[in-house]
Design a protein around this motif. Structure first.
Motif, PDB file in Angstrom:
ATOM      1  N   SER A 235      -8.454  55.238  65.004  1.00 47.84           N
ATOM      2  CA  SER A 235      -9.022  55.188  66.349  1.00 47.84           C
ATOM      3  C   SER A 235      -9.273  53.752  66.799  1.00 47.84           C
ATOM      4  O   SER A 235      -9.053  53.406  67.963  1.00 47.84           O
TER       5      SER A 235
ATOM      6  N   ARG B 208     -19.792  62.061  62.613  1.00 49.64           N
ATOM      7  CA  ARG B 208     -19.025  62.834  61.638  1.00 49.64           C
ATOM      8  C   ARG B 208     -19.266  62.305  60.229  1.00 49.64           C
ATOM      9  O   ARG B 208     -19.428  63.077  59.284  1.00 49.64           O
TER      10      ARG B 208
ATOM     11  N   THR C  10     -12.678  60.631  57.056  1.00 49.73           N
ATOM     12  CA  THR C  10     -13.435  60.064  58.173  1.00 49.73           C
ATOM     13  C   THR C  10     -13.142  58.580  58.321  1.00 49.73           C
ATOM     14  O   THR C  10     -12.973  58.068  59.440  1.00 49.73           O
TER      15      THR C  10
ATOM     16  N   MET D 297     -11.446  56.774  61.556  1.00 52.63           N
ATOM     17  CA  MET D 297     -12.103  55.650  62.221  1.00 52.63           C
ATOM     18  C   MET D 297     -11.139  54.474  62.353  1.00 52.63           C
ATOM     19  O   MET D 297     -11.068  53.820  63.411  1.00 52.63           O
TER      20      MET D 297
ATOM     21  N   HIS E 163     -17.157  58.714  65.494  1.00 53.86           N
ATOM     22  CA  HIS E 163     -16.893  59.058  64.105  1.00 53.86           C
ATOM     23  C   HIS E 163     -18.126  58.837  63.238  1.00 53.86           C
ATOM     24  O   HIS E 163     -18.205  59.360  62.133  1.00 53.86           O
TER      25      HIS E 163
END
Length: 101
Positions: free
Chosen positions: A67, A79, A60, A64, A76
């Motif tokens: 992105s 998530r 994750t 992140m 995120h």
């Protein structure tokens, strides 16, 4: 149904309705070999759950970072919250069951 219950009472009391019979009582502890095998499986499952949680947080975090570098705004954080919720669930499973039983 009534006959079945009467038969069970007679079997439990040794054939008389007023006496006491030997009703089998299960042991509270599992046999040693079974307890060892179950503890091994639970230990492996706990280790795998912890490893999956750590991997989930790392993945994750990587998603992140990628992105943000690309300029894409995606969610995120939700998530990450789900991954951390799973980690809490795995970490508290053993103590919760020990508390309840």
């Amino acid at each position: 149904m009534k006959d079945t219950l009467h038969t069970l009472v007679l079997a439990a009391t040794g054939g008389t309705t007023g006496g006491t019979g030997d009703v089998p009582q299960p042991e509270k502890q599992a046999p040693g070999e079974l307890a060892d095998a179950v503890n091994t499986v639970l230990g492996i499952a706990a280790w795998a759950g912890t490893a999956a949680g750590v991997a989930g947080v790392i993945v994750t975090g990587i998603m992140m970072a990628v992105s943000m570098k690309r300029g894409e705004g995606s969610e995120h954080l939700s998530r990450l919250g789900m991954v951390l919720g799973g980690c809490v669930l795995v970490a508290t499973a053993g103590p919760t069951v020990a508390f309840l039983f």
